[in-house]
Design an enzyme around this catalytic site. Sequence first.
Site, short mmCIF file in Angstrom:
data_model
loop_
_atom_site.label_atom_id
_atom_site.label_comp_id
_atom_site.label_asym_id
_atom_site.label_seq_id
_atom_site.Cartn_x
_atom_site.Cartn_y
_atom_site.Cartn_z
N ASN A 62 -35.76 -7.98 -53.03
CA ASN A 62 -36.68 -6.95 -53.52
C ASN A 62 -37.60 -6.49 -52.39
OD1 ASN A 62 -37.70 -9.62 -53.77
ND2 ASN A 62 -39.30 -8.99 -55.18
N GLU A 64 -41.15 -4.51 -51.93
CA GLU A 64 -42.31 -4.02 -52.66
C GLU A 64 -43.10 -2.98 -51.87
OE1 GLU A 64 -44.42 -7.54 -54.01
OE2 GLU A 64 -42.88 -7.87 -55.56
N CYS A 73 -36.36 -3.35 -56.98
CA CYS A 73 -35.77 -4.66 -57.27
C CYS A 73 -34.53 -4.90 -56.41
CB CYS A 73 -35.35 -4.74 -58.73
SG CYS A 73 -36.70 -4.65 -59.90
N GLU A 75 -31.63 -6.08 -57.30
CA GLU A 75 -30.39 -5.64 -57.94
C GLU A 75 -30.15 -4.15 -57.71
OE1 GLU A 75 -32.87 -7.38 -59.26
OE2 GLU A 75 -32.30 -8.35 -61.13
N CYS A 112 -34.67 -6.45 -64.90
CA CYS A 112 -35.61 -5.60 -65.65
C CYS A 112 -34.84 -4.44 -66.31
CB CYS A 112 -36.69 -5.06 -64.71
SG CYS A 112 -36.12 -3.73 -63.62
N CYS A 115 -33.12 -2.03 -63.92
CA CYS A 115 -31.93 -2.63 -63.29
C CYS A 115 -30.77 -2.72 -64.29
CB CYS A 115 -32.26 -3.99 -62.70
SG CYS A 115 -33.22 -3.82 -61.18
N1 THU Z 1 -37.73 -8.13 -59.40
C1 THU Z 1 -36.44 -8.03 -58.92
O1 THU Z 1 -36.22 -7.71 -57.75
N2 THU Z 1 -35.43 -8.30 -59.78
C2 THU Z 1 -35.59 -8.76 -61.05
O2 THU Z 1 -34.60 -9.02 -61.74
C3 THU Z 1 -36.93 -8.96 -61.61
C4 THU Z 1 -38.04 -8.46 -60.77
C5 THU Z 1 -38.83 -7.91 -58.47
C6 THU Z 1 -39.69 -6.71 -58.71
C7 THU Z 1 -40.99 -7.13 -58.03
O3 THU Z 1 -40.84 -6.92 -56.63
C8 THU Z 1 -41.03 -8.63 -58.24
O4 THU Z 1 -39.69 -9.03 -58.52
C9 THU Z 1 -41.95 -9.07 -59.37
O5 THU Z 1 -41.66 -8.44 -60.53
#
Ligand code: THU
Length: 160
Positions: A62, A64, A73, A75, A112, A115
């Site tokens: 991920n 940010e 994310c 995925e 999420c 995703c």
């Molecule tokens: N996140 C993902 O990359 N994949 C997921 O399946 C759940 C959440 C990330 C988004 C954000 O950067 C961090 O995890 C916290 O939510």
Amino acid sequence: MAKKIIISAELEELSWEELTISERELLDEAKKISHDAYAPYSDFQVGAAALLASGLILKSSNQENVSFPVGVCAERLVLGFAGANYPKDPVRQLAIVAKKAGQEKWATVSPCGLCRQTISESERRFDQAIELLILLPSGNVLKVPGIEALLPFKFEDLNG
Ligand code: THU
């Protein structure tokens, strides 16, 4: 009388030993890439590894942003990269792992909503289910046969 509609899904929980070598390799790749996540705001480091039909493995973590909604994310990043760079090579399996920075134990993670919709589109693109392998804190792995299990009654189901 209102008609009841029940939506259910069948997932499998497997021990590490019950996985194939290729499944273990995919999860290991997701674990490795998760350590390089750029997640200074949540400290939640996610790794996703996609196995393509050709056997190629693509990975992402991920990424940010200080403006929170801009972050992406793991995925969605890996599926976007797969679609852009390997447009004829369908994604067959997607391994997902996560950890809170600095902690030993793997965290619980589940894709999420955005995703799930993205996974759904990748399936739709090639008319083929994508199996998800989700690492659980116990070390076991949840095997999800396709996005239908996590995203039933989706827009696509209503609109063909
Ligand atoms: N996140 C993902 O990359 N994949 C997921 O399946 C759940 C959440 C990330 C988004 C954000 O950067 C961090 O995890 C916290 O939510």
